[in-house]
Design a protein around this motif. Sequence first.
Motif, PDB file in Angstrom:
ATOM      1  N   THR A  17      -5.522  -4.962   5.411  1.00  0.00           N
ATOM      2  CA  THR A  17      -5.062  -5.728   6.563  1.00  0.00           C
ATOM      3  C   THR A  17      -3.932  -6.643   6.123  1.00  0.00           C
ATOM      4  OG1 THR A  17      -7.289  -5.696   7.511  1.00  0.00           O
ATOM      5  CG2 THR A  17      -5.774  -7.332   8.377  1.00  0.00           C
ATOM      6  N   VAL A  18      -2.911  -6.746   6.959  1.00  0.00           N
ATOM      7  CA  VAL A  18      -1.776  -7.623   6.657  1.00  0.00           C
ATOM      8  C   VAL A  18      -1.471  -8.476   7.879  1.00  0.00           C
ATOM      9  CG1 VAL A  18      -0.076  -5.864   7.294  1.00  0.00           C
ATOM     10  CG2 VAL A  18       0.585  -7.704   5.771  1.00  0.00           C
ATOM     11  N   ARG A  19      -1.152  -9.752   7.630  1.00  0.00           N
ATOM     12  CA  ARG A  19      -0.744 -10.652   8.705  1.00  0.00           C
ATOM     13  C   ARG A  19       0.771 -10.808   8.625  1.00  0.00           C
ATOM     14  NH1 ARG A  19      -3.102 -13.772  12.123  1.00  0.00           N
ATOM     15  NH2 ARG A  19      -5.115 -13.643  11.102  1.00  0.00           N
ATOM     16  N   GLY A  20       1.430 -10.617   9.738  1.00  0.00           N
ATOM     17  CA  GLY A  20       2.876 -10.734   9.789  1.00  0.00           C
ATOM     18  C   GLY A  20       3.420  -9.893  10.918  1.00  0.00           C
ATOM     19  N   LYS A  21       4.718  -9.689  10.873  1.00  0.00           N
ATOM     20  CA  LYS A  21       5.345  -8.842  11.890  1.00  0.00           C
ATOM     21  C   LYS A  21       6.101  -7.733  11.179  1.00  0.00           C
ATOM     22  CE  LYS A  21       9.599 -11.497  12.343  1.00  0.00           C
ATOM     23  NZ  LYS A  21      10.492 -12.179  13.254  1.00  0.00           N
ATOM     24  N   MET A  46       0.840  -1.195   0.000  1.00  0.00           N
ATOM     25  CA  MET A  46       0.000   0.000   0.000  1.00  0.00           C
ATOM     26  C   MET A  46       0.873   1.242   0.000  1.00  0.00           C
ATOM     27  SD  MET A  46      -2.961   0.739   2.781  1.00  0.00           S
ATOM     28  CE  MET A  46      -4.274   1.855   2.446  1.00  0.00           C
ATOM     29  N   GLU A  47       0.481   2.220  -0.767  1.00  0.00           N
ATOM     30  CA  GLU A  47       1.173   3.495  -0.798  1.00  0.00           C
ATOM     31  C   GLU A  47       0.487   4.492   0.125  1.00  0.00           C
ATOM     32  OE1 GLU A  47       3.051   3.977  -5.160  1.00  0.00           O
ATOM     33  OE2 GLU A  47       0.861   4.163  -5.090  1.00  0.00           O
ATOM     34  N   SER A  48       1.214   5.477   0.561  1.00  0.00           N
ATOM     35  CA  SER A  48       0.689   6.595   1.350  1.00  0.00           C
ATOM     36  C   SER A  48      -0.081   6.148   2.589  1.00  0.00           C
ATOM     37  CB  SER A  48      -0.194   7.482   0.467  1.00  0.00           C
ATOM     38  OG  SER A  48       0.528   7.964  -0.634  1.00  0.00           O
ATOM     39  N   VAL A  49       0.549   5.274   3.374  1.00  0.00           N
ATOM     40  CA  VAL A  49      -0.052   4.786   4.616  1.00  0.00           C
ATOM     41  C   VAL A  49       0.117   5.854   5.691  1.00  0.00           C
ATOM     42  CG1 VAL A  49       0.062   3.010   6.408  1.00  0.00           C
ATOM     43  CG2 VAL A  49       0.384   2.390   4.002  1.00  0.00           C
ATOM     44  N   ASP A  50      -0.983   6.167   6.352  1.00  0.00           N
ATOM     45  CA  ASP A  50      -0.994   7.180   7.397  1.00  0.00           C
ATOM     46  C   ASP A  50      -1.055   6.553   8.790  1.00  0.00           C
ATOM     47  OD1 ASP A  50      -1.103   9.890   8.279  1.00  0.00           O
ATOM     48  OD2 ASP A  50      -3.253   9.688   8.584  1.00  0.00           O
ATOM     49  N   VAL A  51      -1.720   5.393   8.912  1.00  0.00           N
ATOM     50  CA  VAL A  51      -1.907   4.736  10.201  1.00  0.00           C
ATOM     51  C   VAL A  51      -1.538   3.258  10.068  1.00  0.00           C
ATOM     52  CG1 VAL A  51      -3.598   4.060  11.959  1.00  0.00           C
ATOM     53  CG2 VAL A  51      -3.786   6.292  10.859  1.00  0.00           C
ATOM     54  N   VAL A  52      -0.743   2.759  11.026  1.00  0.00           N
ATOM     55  CA  VAL A  52      -0.440   1.330  11.149  1.00  0.00           C
ATOM     56  C   VAL A  52      -0.885   0.941  12.546  1.00  0.00           C
ATOM     57  CG1 VAL A  52       1.355  -0.431  11.167  1.00  0.00           C
ATOM     58  CG2 VAL A  52       1.543   1.514   9.594  1.00  0.00           C
ATOM     59  N   GLU A  53      -1.909   0.089  12.634  1.00  0.00           N
ATOM     60  CA  GLU A  53      -2.515  -0.241  13.919  1.00  0.00           C
ATOM     61  C   GLU A  53      -2.576  -1.746  14.117  1.00  0.00           C
ATOM     62  OE1 GLU A  53      -6.568   1.169  14.222  1.00  0.00           O
ATOM     63  OE2 GLU A  53      -5.895   2.782  15.480  1.00  0.00           O
ATOM     64  N   PRO A  54      -2.104  -2.254  15.273  1.00  0.00           N
ATOM     65  CA  PRO A  54      -2.228  -3.691  15.530  1.00  0.00           C
ATOM     66  C   PRO A  54      -3.678  -4.054  15.855  1.00  0.00           C
ATOM     67  CG  PRO A  54      -1.281  -2.615  17.439  1.00  0.00           C
ATOM     68  CD  PRO A  54      -1.446  -1.559  16.374  1.00  0.00           C
ATOM     69  N   GLU A  55      -4.117  -5.203  15.366  1.00  0.00           N
ATOM     70  CA  GLU A  55      -5.452  -5.709  15.667  1.00  0.00           C
ATOM     71  C   GLU A  55      -5.333  -6.861  16.654  1.00  0.00           C
ATOM     72  OE1 GLU A  55      -8.366  -4.484  14.548  1.00  0.00           O
ATOM     73  OE2 GLU A  55      -7.354  -2.896  13.444  1.00  0.00           O
ATOM     74  N   GLU A  56      -6.417  -7.192  17.336  1.00  0.00           N
ATOM     75  CA  GLU A  56      -6.401  -8.246  18.355  1.00  0.00           C
ATOM     76  C   GLU A  56      -6.111  -9.624  17.785  1.00  0.00           C
ATOM     77  OE1 GLU A  56      -9.743  -8.208  20.987  1.00  0.00           O
ATOM     78  OE2 GLU A  56      -9.560  -6.064  21.363  1.00  0.00           O
ATOM     79  N   ASP A  57      -6.412  -9.840  16.509  1.00  0.00           N
ATOM     80  CA  ASP A  57      -6.209 -11.154  15.896  1.00  0.00           C
ATOM     81  C   ASP A  57      -4.792 -11.348  15.356  1.00  0.00           C
ATOM     82  OD1 ASP A  57      -6.240  -9.531  13.679  1.00  0.00           O
ATOM     83  OD2 ASP A  57      -7.853 -10.597  12.655  1.00  0.00           O
ATOM     84  N   GLY A  58      -3.884 -10.414  15.663  1.00  0.00           N
ATOM     85  CA  GLY A  58      -2.499 -10.540  15.233  1.00  0.00           C
ATOM     86  C   GLY A  58      -2.207  -9.918  13.879  1.00  0.00           C
ATOM     87  N   THR A  59      -3.201  -9.304  13.269  1.00  0.00           N
ATOM     88  CA  THR A  59      -2.986  -8.630  11.992  1.00  0.00           C
ATOM     89  C   THR A  59      -2.696  -7.154  12.242  1.00  0.00           C
ATOM     90  OG1 THR A  59      -5.343  -8.150  11.692  1.00  0.00           O
ATOM     91  CG2 THR A  59      -4.526 -10.221  10.761  1.00  0.00           C
ATOM     92  N   TRP A  60      -2.351  -6.467  11.167  1.00  0.00           N
ATOM     93  CA  TRP A  60      -2.123  -5.033  11.204  1.00  0.00           C
ATOM     94  C   TRP A  60      -3.095  -4.364  10.257  1.00  0.00           C
ATOM     95  CZ3 TRP A  60       1.535  -2.986  14.434  1.00  0.00           C
ATOM     96  CH2 TRP A  60       2.448  -3.876  14.988  1.00  0.00           C
ATOM     97  N   ARG A  61      -3.705  -3.283  10.708  1.00  0.00           N
ATOM     98  CA  ARG A  61      -4.608  -2.510   9.849  1.00  0.00           C
ATOM     99  C   ARG A  61      -3.840  -1.308   9.333  1.00  0.00           C
ATOM    100  NH1 ARG A  61      -8.823   1.642  10.479  1.00  0.00           N
ATOM    101  NH2 ARG A  61      -8.071   1.901  12.591  1.00  0.00           N
ATOM    102  N   LEU A  62      -3.796  -1.191   8.010  1.00  0.00           N
ATOM    103  CA  LEU A  62      -3.141  -0.061   7.360  1.00  0.00           C
ATOM    104  C   LEU A  62      -4.224   0.866   6.831  1.00  0.00           C
ATOM    105  CD1 LEU A  62      -0.564  -2.079   5.223  1.00  0.00           C
ATOM    106  CD2 LEU A  62      -0.323  -1.276   7.580  1.00  0.00           C
ATOM    107  N   VAL A  63      -4.095   2.145   7.096  1.00  0.00           N
ATOM    108  CA  VAL A  63      -5.065   3.136   6.627  1.00  0.00           C
ATOM    109  C   VAL A  63      -4.313   4.174   5.815  1.00  0.00           C
ATOM    110  CG1 VAL A  63      -6.836   4.802   7.281  1.00  0.00           C
ATOM    111  CG2 VAL A  63      -6.465   2.776   8.703  1.00  0.00           C
ATOM    112  N   GLY A  64      -4.766   4.385   4.588  1.00  0.00           N
ATOM    113  CA  GLY A  64      -4.138   5.354   3.702  1.00  0.00           C
ATOM    114  C   GLY A  64      -4.643   6.761   3.952  1.00  0.00           C
ATOM    115  N   ILE A  65      -4.018   7.705   3.302  1.00  0.00           N
ATOM    116  CA  ILE A  65      -4.355   9.117   3.526  1.00  0.00           C
ATOM    117  C   ILE A  65      -5.752   9.476   3.033  1.00  0.00           C
ATOM    118  CG2 ILE A  65      -1.968   9.911   3.585  1.00  0.00           C
ATOM    119  CD1 ILE A  65      -2.290  10.824   0.684  1.00  0.00           C
ATOM    120  N   PHE A  66      -6.326   8.646   2.166  1.00  0.00           N
ATOM    121  CA  PHE A  66      -7.680   8.910   1.669  1.00  0.00           C
ATOM    122  C   PHE A  66      -8.714   7.998   2.324  1.00  0.00           C
ATOM    123  CE2 PHE A  66      -4.858  10.184  -1.866  1.00  0.00           C
ATOM    124  CZ  PHE A  66      -5.129  11.531  -1.839  1.00  0.00           C
TER     125      PHE A  66
END
Length: 65
Positions: free
Chosen positions: A43-47, A18-38
């Motif tokens: 969601t990505v699973r990993g570390k 994903m380009e232009s990510v503004d927020v990287v937030e951990p989720e309870e299920d072990g994934t990460w939520r990425l939110v772009g500027i728009f």
Amino acid sequence: MCEADAYLLKDGQEQLLMESVDVVEPEEDGTWRLVGIFGDQKTVRGKIKRMNLVNHRVVFESQTE
């Protein structure tokens, strides 16, 4: 601007998630939520393997279950 591009490291190669990510937030299920500027989301699973904020890059490493 302070956004970053997110990449997934898989088989030694970085793939753009994903380009232009503004927020990287951990989720309870072990994934990460990425939110772009728009407001777009992905969601990505990993570390987080590394972050280079000067170069605006966040690299995730894929985890197998």
